[in-house]
Design a protein around this motif. Structure first.
Motif, short mmCIF file in Angstrom:
data_model
loop_
_atom_site.label_atom_id
_atom_site.label_comp_id
_atom_site.label_asym_id
_atom_site.label_seq_id
_atom_site.Cartn_x
_atom_site.Cartn_y
_atom_site.Cartn_z
N GLY A 109 0.78 -1.23 0.00
CA GLY A 109 0.00 0.00 0.00
C GLY A 109 0.81 1.28 0.00
O GLY A 109 0.25 2.36 0.21
N GLN A 110 2.11 1.19 -0.27
CA GLN A 110 2.95 2.40 -0.23
C GLN A 110 3.74 2.63 -1.53
O GLN A 110 4.44 3.62 -1.65
N VAL A 111 3.63 1.71 -2.47
CA VAL A 111 4.38 1.82 -3.72
C VAL A 111 3.40 1.77 -4.88
O VAL A 111 2.55 0.89 -4.94
N VAL A 112 3.54 2.72 -5.80
CA VAL A 112 2.73 2.73 -7.01
C VAL A 112 3.67 2.80 -8.21
O VAL A 112 4.71 3.48 -8.16
N VAL A 113 3.35 2.06 -9.26
CA VAL A 113 4.21 1.99 -10.43
C VAL A 113 3.59 2.78 -11.58
O VAL A 113 2.39 2.65 -11.85
N GLY A 114 4.40 3.57 -12.24
CA GLY A 114 3.94 4.34 -13.39
C GLY A 114 4.82 5.54 -13.62
O GLY A 114 5.52 6.01 -12.72
N VAL A 126 8.62 17.85 -5.05
CA VAL A 126 7.68 18.96 -4.84
C VAL A 126 6.71 18.62 -3.71
O VAL A 126 6.41 19.45 -2.85
N ALA A 127 6.22 17.38 -3.69
CA ALA A 127 5.31 16.98 -2.61
C ALA A 127 6.00 17.06 -1.26
O ALA A 127 5.37 17.45 -0.25
N ALA A 128 7.28 16.71 -1.20
CA ALA A 128 8.01 16.79 0.07
C ALA A 128 8.13 18.23 0.54
O ALA A 128 7.99 18.52 1.74
N VAL A 129 8.40 19.15 -0.38
CA VAL A 129 8.46 20.57 -0.01
C VAL A 129 7.10 21.01 0.54
O VAL A 129 7.01 21.75 1.53
N ARG A 130 6.04 20.56 -0.08
CA ARG A 130 4.70 20.94 0.37
C ARG A 130 4.37 20.33 1.73
O ARG A 130 3.55 20.89 2.48
N HIS A 259 2.59 9.78 5.51
CA HIS A 259 2.55 10.99 4.70
C HIS A 259 1.42 10.98 3.66
O HIS A 259 1.11 12.02 3.07
N GLN A 260 0.83 9.84 3.43
CA GLN A 260 -0.12 9.73 2.32
C GLN A 260 -1.32 10.67 2.44
O GLN A 260 -1.74 11.26 1.43
N PRO A 261 -1.88 10.90 3.64
CA PRO A 261 -3.03 11.82 3.71
C PRO A 261 -2.69 13.25 3.29
O PRO A 261 -3.57 13.99 2.85
N ARG A 262 -1.40 13.63 3.42
CA ARG A 262 -1.01 15.00 3.08
C ARG A 262 -0.16 15.06 1.81
O ARG A 262 0.35 16.12 1.45
N PHE A 263 0.00 13.94 1.14
CA PHE A 263 0.78 13.92 -0.10
C PHE A 263 0.04 14.73 -1.16
O PHE A 263 -1.05 14.36 -1.61
N ASP A 264 0.63 15.83 -1.57
CA ASP A 264 0.02 16.76 -2.51
C ASP A 264 0.84 16.74 -3.80
O ASP A 264 1.83 17.45 -3.94
N SER A 265 0.43 15.90 -4.75
CA SER A 265 1.19 15.73 -5.98
C SER A 265 1.13 16.99 -6.83
O SER A 265 0.06 17.59 -7.01
N PRO A 266 2.26 17.40 -7.39
CA PRO A 266 2.26 18.54 -8.32
C PRO A 266 1.69 18.17 -9.68
O PRO A 266 1.55 19.05 -10.54
N LEU A 267 1.39 16.89 -9.88
CA LEU A 267 0.84 16.43 -11.15
C LEU A 267 -0.46 15.65 -10.88
O LEU A 267 -0.53 14.44 -11.09
N PRO A 285 -8.17 14.14 -4.31
CA PRO A 285 -7.21 13.03 -4.44
C PRO A 285 -7.73 11.73 -3.86
O PRO A 285 -8.50 11.71 -2.90
N ALA A 286 -7.30 10.64 -4.48
CA ALA A 286 -7.62 9.31 -3.97
C ALA A 286 -6.90 9.07 -2.65
O ALA A 286 -5.98 9.80 -2.28
N GLU A 287 -7.32 8.05 -1.97
CA GLU A 287 -6.65 7.66 -0.73
C GLU A 287 -5.47 6.76 -1.04
O GLU A 287 -5.49 5.97 -2.00
N GLY A 288 -4.42 6.85 -0.23
CA GLY A 288 -3.30 5.92 -0.30
C GLY A 288 -2.40 6.10 -1.51
O GLY A 288 -2.32 7.16 -2.12
#
Length: 417
Positions: A109-114, A126-130, A259-267, A285-288
């Motif tokens: 539940g912590q790794v996504v491929v793409g 960018v998400a880490a800075v946010r 960190h997933q609940p606050r992960f704010d992707s720049p894309l 955003p989706a969960e997880g």
């Protein structure tokens, strides 16, 4: 039954070469991972090519072609659009991410491929800075990083209004301070094969109040990585090197669960939306882990990677690491014994704790030497201005390969003294 020792060329070093060849044969016969080589499209004949470039492109696993054939002819050709549901295409990024997770020390539940490694570096940084507080105005980057990581770090700094500071990888933890938001570091240096202290650097960054983003391209699949246990915040990696996913295979993104609940992707994309088929004008955003998705998954390359990961069934990463160190130790010994003094000097650390799964040698005319090695059946690569790189993939590299590479290199350099 052990294989016969490869024939050693005649010459003043024949006795030394023969001894090393005999030892290579004994080591191969005793290697518990030796049967895994048959899972790859590799020739085992006496004149087989020595492939030591798996740190750039892994060899083809035999399971890939049948899987792709079925994907194209049945899933795409017959089922067509029904395969998004019936063949599991839609969930492939997370499902395959969960297959990679044990190789990088992550719970499901912590790794996504793409996407590519570069795109995932951008998302992670960018998400880490946010995630960091606004008074954290600095991004640190490994001064010897792979160029794209540096380019993206510079762009991320501009886009987020932060400053970028490049420091040696081994100094990142010590250089982090109250202004540091995040540091981007490579687990293994792509030029030298030096392995950096992921655990210690991450701990030092956290002590300074900063986040850690790691690039695992030259380590995952060759040695143990413990993202969860070592507290890593975000990580990225490619799948076409030691994971053997194929040229241009999709990369992966690790986002620590907390960190997933606050992960704010720049894309943000429709594929990472909580309701992707709702086609809402606003983004939720989706969960997880799916938050790391962007666009439509790359199904053909994803499923080729899925099949490639079958070679890991029943394989312990600790055993892979043990063989990696034994292979690189043996290769360094062969180079020291056979290559003319001063013609190819190792820059890869001797200490096991500081070595990845490649050996780099400083050699004048490295490009020409590597070209001649390829002509003589030994494939590695070079990095300007003077580095020869040899990648050792324990799943299929043999000790005999290490011996032959050193012997052929010695023959080339003996002729150029």
């Amino acid at each position: 039954m052990s294989q016969p020792s490869p024939a050693a060329p005649a010459g003043p070093d024949e006795a030394v070469a023969r001894d090393l060849a005999d030892r290579a044969a004994v080591l191969d016969a005793a290697d518990p991972l030796a049967p895994l080589r048959k899972r790859f499209e590799l020739d085992d004949g006496p004149d087989a090519e020595v492939y030591l470039d798996g740190n750039s492109l892994g060899a083809l696993p035999r399971a890939v072609l049948p899987r792709l054939t079925d994907t194209v002819t049945r899933e795409w050709g017959a089922l067509r659009i029904r395969s998004w549901e019936e063949s599991g295409w839609w969930t492939a990024p997370e499902r395959i991410g969960d297959r990679i997770a044990p190789l990088v020390g992550a719970a499901p539940g912590q790794v996504v491929v793409g996407d590519s490694t570069s795109v995932n570096v951008f998302k992670a940084l960018v998400a880490a800075v946010r995630l960091a507080s606004e008074d954290r105005t600095e991004i640190l980057v490994d001064a010897a990083t792979f160029p794209t990581d540096g380019y993206i770090a510079e762009s991320a700094a501009r886009l987020t209004g932060r400053t970028l500071r490049a420091v040696p990888a081994e100094r990142i933890g010590a250089e982090a301070g109250p202004r540091t938001a995040v540091a981007l570091a490579n687990h293994a240096d792509y030029r030298t094969g030096r392995l950096h202290d992921l655990r210690g650097t991450t701990a030092a960054l956290h002590a300074a109040g900063a986040l850690a983003v790691w690039d695992l391209c030259h380590s995952a699949g060759a040695l143990p990585v413990r993202l969860d246990a070592d507290g890593v915040d975000l990580a990225v990696g490619c799948t076409y090197k030691y994971l053997n996913g194929g040229p241009g295979a999709p990369a992966y993104l690790y986002v620590r669960r907390e960190h997933q609940p606050r992960f704010d992707s720049p894309l943000p994309g429709w594929n990472s939306h909580a309701d992707p088929f709702g086609m809402a004008p606003s983004y939720t955003p989706a969960e997880g882990a799916p938050r790391g998705r962007v666009g439509t998954p790359e199904i053909l390359s994803l499923l080729a990677l899925d099949a490639a990961l079958d070679v890991w069934d029943g394989v312990a990463v600790a055993d892979v690491r043990a063989k990696s160190l034994a292979l690189t130790d043996f290769f360094l010994e062969c180079v020291a014994a056979l290559v003319p003094g001063g013609r190819a000097e190792p820059v890869t650390p001797v200490e096991h704790a500081e070595r990845g799964s490649q050996v780099s040698l400083r050699c004048p005319d490295a490009r020409a030497v590597m070209r001649e090695l390829a002509v003589r059946g030994v494939v590695g690569d070079h990095r300007p201005p003077d580095l020869l790189r040899f990648g050792f993939t324990p799943l299929y590299t043999r000790f005999t390969d290490a011996w032959r590479a050193a012997r052929v290199l010695a023959g080339i350099l003996e002729g150029t003294r």
